[in-house]
Design a protein around this motif. Structure first.
Motif, PDB file in Angstrom:
ATOM      1  N   LEU A   1       0.782  -3.724  -6.117  1.00  0.00           N
ATOM      2  CA  LEU A   1       0.512  -3.508  -4.829  1.00  0.00           C
ATOM      3  C   LEU A   1       1.222  -2.384  -4.119  1.00  0.00           C
ATOM      4  CD1 LEU A   1       2.091  -7.139  -3.873  1.00  0.00           C
ATOM      5  CD2 LEU A   1      -0.311  -6.536  -4.335  1.00  0.00           C
ATOM      6  N   VAL A   2       2.053  -1.491  -4.328  1.00  0.00           N
ATOM      7  CA  VAL A   2       2.654  -0.215  -4.042  1.00  0.00           C
ATOM      8  C   VAL A   2       1.692   0.633  -4.723  1.00  0.00           C
ATOM      9  CG1 VAL A   2       4.444   0.884  -3.419  1.00  0.00           C
ATOM     10  CG2 VAL A   2       4.697  -1.390  -3.402  1.00  0.00           C
ATOM     11  N   ALA A   3       1.975   0.956  -5.978  1.00  0.00           N
ATOM     12  CA  ALA A   3       1.376   2.381  -6.451  1.00  0.00           C
ATOM     13  C   ALA A   3      -0.052   2.090  -6.553  1.00  0.00           C
ATOM     14  CB  ALA A   3       2.166   2.172  -7.989  1.00  0.00           C
ATOM     15  N   GLY A   4      -0.470   0.854  -7.099  1.00  0.00           N
ATOM     16  CA  GLY A   4      -1.858   0.819  -7.008  1.00  0.00           C
ATOM     17  C   GLY A   4      -2.757   0.810  -5.721  1.00  0.00           C
ATOM     18  N   GLN A   5      -2.065   0.454  -4.913  1.00  0.00           N
ATOM     19  CA  GLN A   5      -2.830   0.331  -3.662  1.00  0.00           C
ATOM     20  C   GLN A   5      -2.734   1.460  -2.352  1.00  0.00           C
ATOM     21  OE1 GLN A   5      -4.979  -2.304  -2.776  1.00  0.00           O
ATOM     22  NE2 GLN A   5      -4.403  -3.901  -4.210  1.00  0.00           N
ATOM     23  N   ASN A   6      -2.210   2.694  -2.877  1.00  0.00           N
ATOM     24  CA  ASN A   6      -1.802   3.319  -1.778  1.00  0.00           C
ATOM     25  C   ASN A   6      -0.892   3.311  -0.607  1.00  0.00           C
ATOM     26  OD1 ASN A   6      -3.575   5.752  -2.891  1.00  0.00           O
ATOM     27  ND2 ASN A   6      -5.389   4.721  -1.844  1.00  0.00           N
ATOM     28  N   ASN A   7       0.003   2.327  -1.205  1.00  0.00           N
ATOM     29  CA  ASN A   7       1.100   1.987  -0.104  1.00  0.00           C
ATOM     30  C   ASN A   7       2.398   2.938  -0.448  1.00  0.00           C
ATOM     31  OD1 ASN A   7      -0.331   0.155   1.558  1.00  0.00           O
ATOM     32  ND2 ASN A   7      -0.328  -1.110  -0.537  1.00  0.00           N
ATOM     33  N   ILE A   8       2.299   3.955  -1.169  1.00  0.00           N
ATOM     34  CA  ILE A   8       3.569   4.653  -1.841  1.00  0.00           C
ATOM     35  C   ILE A   8       4.289   5.334  -0.714  1.00  0.00           C
ATOM     36  CG2 ILE A   8       2.466   6.948  -2.469  1.00  0.00           C
ATOM     37  CD1 ILE A   8       5.067   4.804  -4.572  1.00  0.00           C
ATOM     38  N   ASP A   9       3.276   5.937   0.281  1.00  0.00           N
ATOM     39  CA  ASP A   9       4.204   6.753   1.579  1.00  0.00           C
ATOM     40  C   ASP A   9       4.878   5.831   2.320  1.00  0.00           C
ATOM     41  OD1 ASP A   9       3.118   9.098   0.787  1.00  0.00           O
ATOM     42  OD2 ASP A   9       1.259   8.998   1.868  1.00  0.00           O
ATOM     43  N   LYS A  10       4.369   4.615   2.772  1.00  0.00           N
ATOM     44  CA  LYS A  10       4.975   3.609   3.698  1.00  0.00           C
ATOM     45  C   LYS A  10       6.221   3.137   2.713  1.00  0.00           C
ATOM     46  CE  LYS A  10       5.648   0.760   7.104  1.00  0.00           C
ATOM     47  NZ  LYS A  10       6.461   1.308   8.244  1.00  0.00           N
ATOM     48  N   PHE A  11       6.082   2.929   1.525  1.00  0.00           N
ATOM     49  CA  PHE A  11       7.246   2.511   0.863  1.00  0.00           C
ATOM     50  C   PHE A  11       8.314   3.387   0.589  1.00  0.00           C
ATOM     51  CE2 PHE A  11       9.368   2.854  -3.332  1.00  0.00           C
ATOM     52  CZ  PHE A  11       9.924   1.522  -3.526  1.00  0.00           C
ATOM     53  N   ARG A  12       8.101   4.696   0.396  1.00  0.00           N
ATOM     54  CA  ARG A  12       9.162   5.682   0.644  1.00  0.00           C
ATOM     55  C   ARG A  12       9.897   5.778   1.878  1.00  0.00           C
ATOM     56  NH1 ARG A  12       5.614   9.735  -3.071  1.00  0.00           N
ATOM     57  NH2 ARG A  12       5.893   8.720  -5.232  1.00  0.00           N
TER      58      ARG A  12
END
Ligand SMILES: [Zn+2]
Ligand SMILES: [Zn+2]
Ligand SMILES: [Zn+2]
Length: 351
Positions: free
Chosen positions: A195-206
């Protein structure tokens, strides 16, 4: 967790039941319909059952782990795989020739069934079709390190020993330590990849959790040597969440599953928590809702907070530890909402 009704006599049936306490018919969990169904043995074919007024009347059999008394889920009568979809995720089970292993496995399965039930309610796939993490796999083994690696969730069987688990809880100064908590936490690591790495949500995660590229093992060593970050209570759901952004995610994920499942259970028990307190079934029928799919994050938390206050008071009045021994600070709300959004988004994509 919902309660269910016997499809033969309408008596209340619970998720772990293997027979109806009123009419005596065998019952089991039918995952395709997400319901407990009542069964009529097929006299001509031992081991086969007809679902009574349920499951489309299909022929079913118990998962082959029912032979060990550790599973009440059903499989299709003509499925080649004799394991249910939850047991089919096991790669390693405890060595049953060792004393205590069967009981430990039974407790592990109970917890895992509740995890898998929640994943199904969320429409989270157990096979992501991505590498990593691939398909969800469980290793229940002795002398293994409880954790997640490349799609495999490992649980040390010792965690199913109540004395040992309590010893570790006190040793690590944790307010809460359960098998279900472990499984929800480790599943969080699994779904991070999807859900994070695979779905381009890494910036928001960081933005919310910090940069996960800092050394994971150094961070864990530091946490175990020096303890949690000073003032962790201001930003994290738990002390351990402050060890590394991945742990913060997994802890937040576990809490999101705790919260959703407990609110769902409260609803099913006729309790409607509101900001002003609990409203009980006297005003039944109130509006039913599916907290796993329909309600907003704000509604979820509006129900959760009064529920925990009431449940903590009830637990204390019995001399127990708090039902929910945590306080959620404002930054952790935002992290929980992020988990909520990612789960809802993937469910929308799949339907
Ligand atoms: Zn019945
Ligand atoms: Zn099974
Ligand atoms: Zn972890």
């Amino acid at each position: 967790m919902r309660t269910f009704a016997c499809t033969n006599c309408n008596n209340t049936i619970y998720f772990e039941n293997v027979s109806c306490l009123k009419c005596g018919h065998p019952v089991g969990f039918h995952a395709p319909s997400m319901a407990m169904v009542t069964l009529q043995p097929d006299a001509s074919q031992p081991g086969l059952f007809k679902a009574i007024k349920a499951a489309g009347g299909a022929d079913v059999r118990y998962c082959s782990n029912a032979d060990h008394g550790v599973c009440n889920w059903l499989t299709s009568a003509n499925a080649l795989n004799t394991l249910c979809e939850a047991c089919d995720l096991n790669r390693t089970i405890p060595n049953l020739s060792e004393p205590g292993s069967l009981r430990a496995w039974s407790d592990l399965e109970r917890a895992k069934k509740r995890l898998v039930y929640s994943l199904l309610r969320f429409s989270l796939p157990v096979d992501t079709g991505m590498t990593p993490p691939g398909r969800l796999i469980f290793d229940f083994a002795r002398n293994t390190r409880t954790g997640h690696l490349d799609g495999v969730i490992s649980i040390d069987v010792m965690e199913a020993d109540a004395v040992e688990r309590e010893r570790l809880r006190v040793h690590f100064d944790e307010p809460y330590r359960t098998l279900l908590g472990h499984l929800r936490h480790e599943a969080g690591h699994f779904y991070w990849s999807m859900l994070v790495a695979g779905q381009n949500n890494i910036d928001k995660f960081r933005d919310l959790f910090g940069d996960e590229r800092q050394s994971y093992y150094e961070a864990l060593d530091r946490h175990h040597a020096q303890g949690a970050l000073v003032n962790w209570q201001a930003s994290f759901v738990s002390a351990y969440a402050s060890a590394h952004p991945w742990e913060d995610w997994a802890e937040t994920w576990a809490h999101y599953l705790h919260i959703t499942e407990a609110v769902d259970t409260a609803d099913s028990a006729g309790m409607e928590p509101r900001a002003a307190g609990l409203i009980f079934g006297s005003v039944w029928p109130f509006k039913r809702y599916d907290i796993y799919r329909d309600e907003t994050f704000v509604t979820l938390m509006d129900r959760w907070v009064p529920l925990t206050i009431a449940m903590n008071r009830i637990a204390r009045s019995m001399g127990h530890h708090d039902f929910y021994p945590f306080v959620i600070p404002a930054p952790a709300y935002e992290k929980l909402e992020f988990v909520h959004k990612l789960i809802r988004e993937q469910a929308r994509q799949r339907h």
